[in-house]
Design an enzyme around this catalytic site. Sequence first.
Site, PDB file in Angstrom:
ATOM      1  N   LYS A  54      30.793  21.835  15.096  1.00 12.78           N
ATOM      2  CA  LYS A  54      32.189  22.220  15.325  1.00 12.78           C
ATOM      3  C   LYS A  54      32.470  23.690  15.050  1.00 12.78           C
ATOM      4  CE  LYS A  54      34.174  18.150  16.257  1.00 12.78           C
ATOM      5  NZ  LYS A  54      35.077  17.898  17.396  1.00 12.78           N
ATOM      6  N   SER A  79      39.445  14.845  11.347  1.00 13.09           N
ATOM      7  CA  SER A  79      39.003  13.943  10.290  1.00 13.09           C
ATOM      8  C   SER A  79      37.968  14.622   9.400  1.00 13.09           C
ATOM      9  CB  SER A  79      38.399  12.680  10.906  1.00 13.09           C
ATOM     10  OG  SER A  79      37.212  12.996  11.586  1.00 13.09           O
TER      11      SER A  79
END
Lengths: 319, 319
Positions: A54, A79
């Site tokens: 990410k 999350s």
Amino acid sequence: MIRDDIRQPTREGVLDAADKIAAILPPTPLLPVTIDGVRCWAKAEVLQPVGAFKVRGAWNRLSALTEAERARGVVAVSSGNHAQGVAGAAKRLGIPAAIVMPRNAPQVKLEATRALGAEVVLYDRPGEDRDEVAAKLVEQRGAVLVHAFGDPWVIEGQGSAGIEAEGQLGRTPSRFIACCGGGGLAAGLALACPEAAIHVVEPQGWDMVGQSLAAGEIISVGASPPATICDALQPDATKPVNLSVLQGRAEPGVVVTDEEVRAAQRFAFAKLRLVVEPGGAAALAAALAGKVPLDESTVIMLTGGNTDAASFAAMLTAP
Amino acid sequence: MIRDDIRQPTREGVLDAADKIAAILPPTPLLPVTIDGVRCWAKAEVLQPVGAFKVRGAWNRLSALTEAERARGVVAVSSGNHAQGVAGAAKRLGIPAAIVMPRNAPQVKLEATRALGAEVVLYDRPGEDRDEVAAKLVEQRGAVLVHAFGDPWVIEGQGSAGIEAEGQLGRTPSRFIACCGGGGLAAGLALACPEAAIHVVEPQGWDMVGQSLAAGEIISVGASPPATICDALQPDATKPVNLSVLQGRAEPGVVVTDEEVRAAQRFAFAKLRLVVEPGGAAALAAALAGKVPLDESTVIMLTGGNTDAASFAAMLTAP
């Protein structure tokens, strides 16, 4: 028509992102892995500084912000892994970051996000609408929302993993097997390597990209989806920008069970000496379960390794 | 005089080994790791195909054998990682290999050695003399003994890790912190980077290299050494060829406890997403315990990651 009013990501954007990311992060290793006698390749994104791919999309998005945008800061909903990616990129660029996270996210992800200097805003997973929480913050602060997958810069950033893998392999991968939440990585890889087949792998009951590909329109998760150990792969639905890239380009979606995911985590532990979280092991699970064809130019994405010691120990010793 | 009648290893030999190893194995990643606010580097040898750096020395030794020697095969004595290194190199070169291993070696290491096609000859750790078992096999078969550390080709092969790290860092490391059994890796690193400080780290009660360095002669382990979780770091004594390289070159030896080793394994799990076995985490344990000075050119060797799921789970959840 599967389009929204945001810029469409492009292959040129992916190549540009790959340059920007190569300037700050060394390539993650492409490790040989033999499955059913076939020697294919695992892209070890768990070795990124924040433990997940990410950081690619987050860096590509945040480094493209104007000075005025940087001053007002960014907001993200996650999350955990996108949270750490955004928090890490924001810290490095000196940008204030607020991350909206579920109260029941893995403790290790909450702590790591705070440790990177981001403000963590908690919401209750079933009760509150996380997007509303984020929208309110964006409005109050004039901040930029960095969507976890439905954003052209984020998609192009994730695609840099494909450019890296192609360079390491010395040829275009025949196929990428990608763990899939909202489809940011899969869309990026599709743009990165136009000749590679793209296999999206989702947890049972959360195959919203696979279902949307089959339907040709965005399908949202039902009101009572089943539990899954893949906490990183639970978006309510994909976004138009992702589906528009993947439609007609990705193979039919693949679904894996919790048990297949645990088997993949154990395989990565024993054969690759890597710590892979459940959601990060979904692609490997599909490969090990024989759900995707394999050849010597297949690249399996190991997308994240942020898991707490107690769950990892329980997984290792499960019967 | 600390010498035996075998060839002395040289820096040229290390450079030659580095070329040979680069031809068959990609470099293992050099990962940034921040300890007490200092950003230093971890060399992830756990990502070698056999899960340990030992493949370097084994490949360098076996690939230097003559055709006649290859036909008669090799014999090695090892608790597991050298076993897999020799078995892996032998398989690739088509050389018969017999490995003498303790009956109480980790099951995962015994199985992996057999899976690589080697013949495993078991001995009982306290009762039998493993070197006698090996000597008998060597005599019967006319095989070449590939010593785990007291061999110039093996030392030069292990040193290739230092050449790799120097290239990845873009400068000579200020110091290497090395897990130390017999001193093969430490001697190789000392030859590889003549300007780097060399810190050998051994388990409490098994600091035979540290004691030998202090005494200026080889000191053997006592009759009743304490238990240690570092199964890979339990040789009875170092060898003259190792001590002759390290004498006057290595820093005073460092000792770590089982608890410090477990803390290092947990750190590698959470911060690096790597599976590191106890003996492979000794150098990191010394760094985390503040027993070695750290700076931004420090390289910590993570030497092995072959551990079974049950012990790893127990370590993760230990109070």
